[in-house]
Every structure is written in structure tokens, then in C-alpha cells.
Design a protein around this motif. Structure first.
Motif, mmCIF file in Angstrom:
data_model
loop_
_atom_site.group_PDB
_atom_site.id
_atom_site.type_symbol
_atom_site.label_atom_id
_atom_site.label_comp_id
_atom_site.label_asym_id
_atom_site.label_seq_id
_atom_site.Cartn_x
_atom_site.Cartn_y
_atom_site.Cartn_z
ATOM 1 N N ARG A 1 0.832 -1.211 0.000
ATOM 2 C CA ARG A 1 0.000 0.000 0.000
ATOM 3 C C ARG A 1 0.864 1.258 0.000
ATOM 4 N NH1 ARG A 1 -4.416 -1.729 4.676
ATOM 5 N NH2 ARG A 1 -5.708 -3.106 3.369
ATOM 6 N N GLU A 2 1.899 1.244 0.837
ATOM 7 C CA GLU A 2 2.726 2.437 0.992
ATOM 8 C C GLU A 2 3.579 2.724 -0.240
ATOM 9 O OE1 GLU A 2 3.134 2.082 5.875
ATOM 10 O OE2 GLU A 2 4.848 1.629 4.594
ATOM 11 N N SER A 3 3.944 1.689 -0.970
ATOM 12 C CA SER A 3 4.761 1.894 -2.172
ATOM 13 C C SER A 3 4.054 2.793 -3.185
ATOM 14 C CB SER A 3 5.106 0.547 -2.816
ATOM 15 O OG SER A 3 3.935 -0.093 -3.298
ATOM 16 N N LYS A 4 2.729 2.790 -3.147
ATOM 17 C CA LYS A 4 1.938 3.622 -4.059
ATOM 18 C C LYS A 4 1.783 5.053 -3.535
ATOM 19 C CE LYS A 4 -0.729 -0.469 -5.427
ATOM 20 N NZ LYS A 4 -2.054 -1.123 -5.397
ATOM 21 N N LYS A 5 2.094 5.247 -2.250
ATOM 22 C CA LYS A 5 1.923 6.566 -1.633
ATOM 23 C C LYS A 5 3.219 7.370 -1.571
ATOM 24 C CE LYS A 5 -1.840 5.003 1.409
ATOM 25 N NZ LYS A 5 -2.265 4.852 2.828
ATOM 26 N N ILE A 6 4.337 6.697 -1.789
ATOM 27 C CA ILE A 6 5.621 7.406 -1.735
ATOM 28 C C ILE A 6 5.751 8.314 -2.954
ATOM 29 C CG2 ILE A 6 8.134 7.141 -1.839
ATOM 30 C CD1 ILE A 6 7.808 4.535 -0.252
ATOM 31 N N GLU A 7 5.980 9.588 -2.690
ATOM 32 C CA GLU A 7 6.030 10.588 -3.755
ATOM 33 C C GLU A 7 7.458 10.782 -4.262
ATOM 34 O OE1 GLU A 7 4.388 14.000 -1.871
ATOM 35 O OE2 GLU A 7 2.388 13.104 -1.641
ATOM 36 N N PRO A 8 7.649 10.756 -5.577
ATOM 37 C CA PRO A 8 8.999 10.927 -6.130
ATOM 38 C C PRO A 8 9.535 12.335 -5.899
ATOM 39 C CG PRO A 8 7.361 10.933 -7.882
ATOM 40 C CD PRO A 8 6.636 10.563 -6.627
ATOM 41 N N TYR A 9 10.829 12.446 -5.778
ATOM 42 C CA TYR A 9 11.508 13.738 -5.672
ATOM 43 C C TYR A 9 12.908 13.563 -6.241
ATOM 44 C CZ TYR A 9 13.404 11.430 -1.502
ATOM 45 O OH TYR A 9 14.001 10.532 -0.641
ATOM 46 N N GLY A 10 13.565 14.662 -6.521
ATOM 47 C CA GLY A 10 14.932 14.597 -7.007
ATOM 48 C C GLY A 10 15.039 14.065 -8.421
ATOM 49 N N LYS A 11 16.215 13.549 -8.730
ATOM 50 C CA LYS A 11 16.519 13.064 -10.071
ATOM 51 C C LYS A 11 17.295 11.754 -9.975
ATOM 52 C CE LYS A 11 19.205 14.428 -14.185
ATOM 53 N NZ LYS A 11 20.098 15.472 -14.749
ATOM 54 N N LEU A 12 16.806 10.724 -10.676
ATOM 55 C CA LEU A 12 17.493 9.438 -10.690
ATOM 56 C C LEU A 12 18.565 9.431 -11.767
ATOM 57 C CD1 LEU A 12 14.475 6.995 -10.206
ATOM 58 C CD2 LEU A 12 16.376 7.332 -8.611
ATOM 59 N N MET A 13 19.786 9.047 -11.374
ATOM 60 C CA MET A 13 20.914 9.039 -12.303
ATOM 61 C C MET A 13 21.532 7.645 -12.339
ATOM 62 S SD MET A 13 22.674 12.682 -11.388
ATOM 63 C CE MET A 13 23.612 12.645 -12.911
ATOM 64 N N GLU A 14 21.920 7.217 -13.526
ATOM 65 C CA GLU A 14 22.528 5.897 -13.672
ATOM 66 C C GLU A 14 23.972 5.904 -13.171
ATOM 67 O OE1 GLU A 14 22.183 4.174 -17.501
ATOM 68 O OE2 GLU A 14 19.985 4.227 -17.521
ATOM 69 N N VAL A 15 24.244 4.971 -12.286
ATOM 70 C CA VAL A 15 25.599 4.761 -11.775
ATOM 71 C C VAL A 15 25.852 3.266 -11.888
ATOM 72 C CG1 VAL A 15 27.154 4.944 -9.810
ATOM 73 C CG2 VAL A 15 25.413 6.698 -10.176
ATOM 74 N N GLY A 16 26.673 2.877 -12.833
ATOM 75 C CA GLY A 16 26.824 1.458 -13.112
ATOM 76 C C GLY A 16 25.526 0.927 -13.700
ATOM 77 N N GLU A 17 25.021 -0.125 -13.109
ATOM 78 C CA GLU A 17 23.767 -0.717 -13.590
ATOM 79 C C GLU A 17 22.579 -0.318 -12.734
ATOM 80 O OE1 GLU A 17 24.464 -4.884 -13.747
ATOM 81 O OE2 GLU A 17 25.893 -4.760 -15.411
ATOM 82 N N LYS A 18 22.790 0.579 -11.782
ATOM 83 C CA LYS A 18 21.718 0.990 -10.872
ATOM 84 C C LYS A 18 21.470 2.486 -10.972
ATOM 85 C CE LYS A 18 20.935 -3.049 -8.983
ATOM 86 N NZ LYS A 18 19.613 -3.712 -8.981
ATOM 87 N N LYS A 19 20.388 2.930 -10.320
ATOM 88 C CA LYS A 19 20.049 4.346 -10.334
ATOM 89 C C LYS A 19 20.150 4.937 -8.932
ATOM 90 C CE LYS A 19 17.060 4.132 -14.401
ATOM 91 N NZ LYS A 19 15.706 4.352 -14.940
ATOM 92 N N MET A 20 20.796 6.097 -8.878
ATOM 93 C CA MET A 20 20.987 6.801 -7.615
ATOM 94 C C MET A 20 20.234 8.121 -7.662
ATOM 95 S SD MET A 20 24.622 7.711 -5.725
ATOM 96 C CE MET A 20 25.050 5.975 -5.560
ATOM 97 N N ASN A 21 19.567 8.449 -6.556
ATOM 98 C CA ASN A 21 18.744 9.650 -6.507
ATOM 99 C C ASN A 21 19.524 10.848 -5.966
ATOM 100 O OD1 ASN A 21 16.044 10.701 -7.010
ATOM 101 N ND2 ASN A 21 15.937 11.049 -4.796
ATOM 102 N N VAL A 22 19.339 11.990 -6.617
ATOM 103 C CA VAL A 22 20.033 13.223 -6.246
ATOM 104 C C VAL A 22 19.044 14.382 -6.307
ATOM 105 C CG1 VAL A 22 21.903 14.805 -6.864
ATOM 106 C CG2 VAL A 22 22.169 12.364 -7.278
ATOM 107 N N GLU A 23 19.130 15.293 -5.351
ATOM 108 C CA GLU A 23 18.302 16.502 -5.421
ATOM 109 C C GLU A 23 19.201 17.730 -5.336
ATOM 110 O OE1 GLU A 23 14.087 17.192 -4.038
ATOM 111 O OE2 GLU A 23 15.207 18.099 -2.376
ATOM 112 N N ILE A 24 18.967 18.665 -6.244
ATOM 113 C CA ILE A 24 19.770 19.889 -6.303
ATOM 114 C C ILE A 24 18.883 21.104 -6.033
ATOM 115 C CG2 ILE A 24 21.283 21.323 -7.727
ATOM 116 C CD1 ILE A 24 21.916 18.847 -9.377
ATOM 117 N N THR A 25 19.296 21.946 -5.089
ATOM 118 C CA THR A 25 18.571 23.186 -4.801
ATOM 119 C C THR A 25 19.580 24.325 -4.718
ATOM 120 O OG1 THR A 25 18.702 22.685 -2.426
ATOM 121 C CG2 THR A 25 16.671 22.071 -3.559
ATOM 122 N N GLY A 26 19.088 25.549 -4.879
ATOM 123 C CA GLY A 26 19.961 26.715 -4.804
ATOM 124 C C GLY A 26 20.717 26.949 -6.102
#
Length: 317
Positions: free
Chosen positions: A36-61
Motif C-alpha cells: 500500500r505504501e509503495s503507491k503513496k511514496i512521492e517521487p523527488y529529485g533526479k534518478l541518475m545511472e551509476v553502473g547498472e543501478k540508479k541513484m537519486n540526487v536533489e539539487i537546490t539553490g
């Protein structure tokens, strides 16, 4: 005697049945809640490919100088955790919050969480963002990871700011929980424990909506392959870090929580040792707990600005 033995067997069987029923119920409730909660989690930031996986980053300012924020161990959502500090720093600087693999909205990975792997992945992300000059600002365990990072990429990092950050020789620093994290997460016991004792999750001072997002992300990530590996590698990472030191002329600012001196013997003196011999080292102790950025973000931002201004003044002289 036969009757007594029979009764004892019935009681023992009933108790075992109740225990199995209890843990089974906890497990089922956790599975349903996660779905249930997986559908409620709101995306933020930007997913970037690092190797074969994705890492999330948020930039402000939009400042000309960049501060890279790195989290403490098992921080559910680094982006939400650093909300107050990001808000303060973004008034003057560009702020990059990196959520390592297994944290926040980043994917988990099977790759061992060694110092080399963690440093290399962070460097790859910053490279893809075309950021090649920056301050590293890290909370807790990030003090160990950044020490390795600074020695690998000394020409890119302009300074380090440790927010009650770990040091290699701290007592108990190598303690880890290993597979128990996976058991807590998979079984649903962690969810149950956080219901009984909400303070098990170190919530930042944000509104109710963000706190709920933080809770759901924290529960989602508990026991994933990345944080289990990070835990298992903690002893080796601390040992490896003991062979490292900051460059003599490298700017280091430790902002420590006064309460941590009661939790870790020699907390302040150990940080003083790390600064020994540095021409640009400074330490400030603030009233507060380990998650100092939850209560002292304005002070941290101000101390950082003053510290960097003093570095610029010294260079002019």
C-alpha cells in the motif's frame, strides 16, 4: 503423571502456535502495508545511472559554490532528513543531496559497500552533474566515507564539514548489525517496533506530510542488500580509514553535538586529534543531539559561511 505430561505438551504446543501466529501476522501485515505504501511514496529529485543501478540526487539553490550533503547510516530519506539544512544553505549555495544506494529513493545494489565503492559512486554522480569543485558536508558515518573520498579526489574537494561526524578511532565505531537488519525489515518486526517506539526513527523537524513520507521510505529500505552490506563492511571500513588523514592544508570544520560526548567516550578529544597538525582545522560544539541538523540548521549554515569566508580572507592575505 501421564496426565500432567499431556497437559504440559498441550500448553507448550499452544504457546508455540501462538508465537508462530504472532510472527506470521506481523509478517503478513508488513507485506500488505508495504504494498500500500509503495503507491503513496512521492517521487523527488533526479534518478541518475551509476553502473547498472540508479541513484537519486536533489539539487537546490543557484549559488556559484556547491555543497554536497551526505547522510548518516540508515537515514531513511537523506533529502527529507536534510530539509532544514538544505533550506538554509540554498540561500547562498548550490546544494546537492546525494542518496547513496539503498537510501531514500535510490535503488539498492548487491555491490559490496566498501570505501572504494562508495567514494567512486559519489564521484561518478558528481561527474555526470559536471560538478568538479565542492565542499563535502557529511553527517555521522559519512565522516569515514568522506575521509576516503578526500584522499582519492583531493583536487576537487574544497573543504569538509562534519556534522557530528564519525572518526576512525571512535570506540564502538566498528559495531555492526549485519543480517539482523534484513531480519528486522523482512519479518515486519521493525515496523512493529516503530509503532511501539516511534522514536526509533529519527524524524527531522518537518511537517506531518513529510514525516509520513520519511516513515514509509525508512520502512521500505530497512534490511535491503545495500544497508546490510554497509553494516557488514563497517568494521573493515573503519580499519581502512585509520590509515588515512586529511591533507595538512585542507580546510576541515567539525560541528559537534554536545550530547554525543556522553554517548561516546572521548568524542571531542578524538576530533581534536583529527585536526591536530592541520593549518585550516576548526571545531565547534553546539548544544544538541546527534542529529544536530534537525535542530541547529541556521547555526550550521552560518558557521559554514563564516568558515569559508575566513578561508577566502586567508588566501587574499
Amino acid at each position: 503423571m501421564k496426565k500432567v505430561g499431556k497437559v504440559l505438551l498441550i500448553v507448550a504446543g499452544s504457546l508455540i502456535g501462538l508465537i508462530v501466529l504472532f510472527f506470521g501476522s506481523v509478517y503478513v501485515v508488513n507485506c500488505i502495508s508495504e504494498a500500500r505504501e509503495s503507491k503513496k511514496i512521492e517521487p523527488y529529485g533526479k534518478l541518475m545511472e551509476v553502473g547498472e543501478k540508479k541513484m537519486n540526487v536533489e539539487i537546490t539553490g543557484t549559488g556559484s559554490e556547491t555543497v554536497v550533503l551526505l547522510p548518516g547510516f540508515l537515514t531513511g530519506s537523506p533529502v527529507i532528513d536534510f530539509t532544514q539544512l538544505t533550506t538554509e544553505l540554498a540561500k547562498k549555495y548550490q546544494v546537492v543531496v546525494i542518496e547513496p544506494f539503498g537510501y531514500g529513493l535510490s535503488e539498492s545494489t548487491e555491490k559490496e559497500r566498501t570505501l572504494e565503492a562508495i567514494s567512486t559512486e559519489i564521484h561518478q554522480v558528481l561527474g555526470k552533474l559536471k560538478i568538479n569543485r565542492y565542499t563535502l558536508m557529511g553527517h555521522s558515518i559519512s565522516g569515514i566515507y568522506t575521509l576516503d573520498y578526500i584522499n582519492r579526489y583531493p583536487d576537487e574537494v574544497t573543504a569538509f564539514v562534519g556534522i557530528d561526524s564519525s572518526v576512525p578511532n571512535q570506540p564502538g565505531g566498528e559495531d555492526n548489525q549485519g543480517d539482523s537488519l534484513k531480519l528486522l525489515g523482512d519479518s515486519g518486526l521493525y515496523r512493529l517496533l516503530t509503532k511501539v517506539t516511534p522514536e526509533m526513527i529519527a524524524y527531522p523537524e518537518v511537517d506531518a506530510h513529510l514525516k509520513e513520507q520519511f516513515r514509509m521510505i525508512s520502512l521500505k529500505n530497512m534490511g535491503n542488500s545495500s544497508n546490510v552490506s554497509e553494516s557488514k563492511n563497517m568494521k573493515a571500513n573503519f580499519e581502512a580509514a585509520k590509515r588515512l588523514s586529511y591533507p595538512t592544508d585542507f580546510p576541515v570544520l567539525f560541528i559537534l553535538a554536545k550530547a554525543s560526548e556522553n554517548d561516546t567516550v572521548g568524542w571531542i578529544s578524538l576530533h581534536e586529534e583529527m585536526l591536530s597538525g592541520l593549518t585550516e582545522g576548526k571545531m565547534v560544539v553546539l548544544e544538541g543531539e546527534h542529529y544536530l541538523h534537525h535542530t541547529k540548521s541556521p547555526e550550521i549554515a552560518k558557521l559554514y559561511e563564516e568558515f569559508m569566508t575566513s578561508q577566502s580572507t586567508d588566501e587574499l592575505e
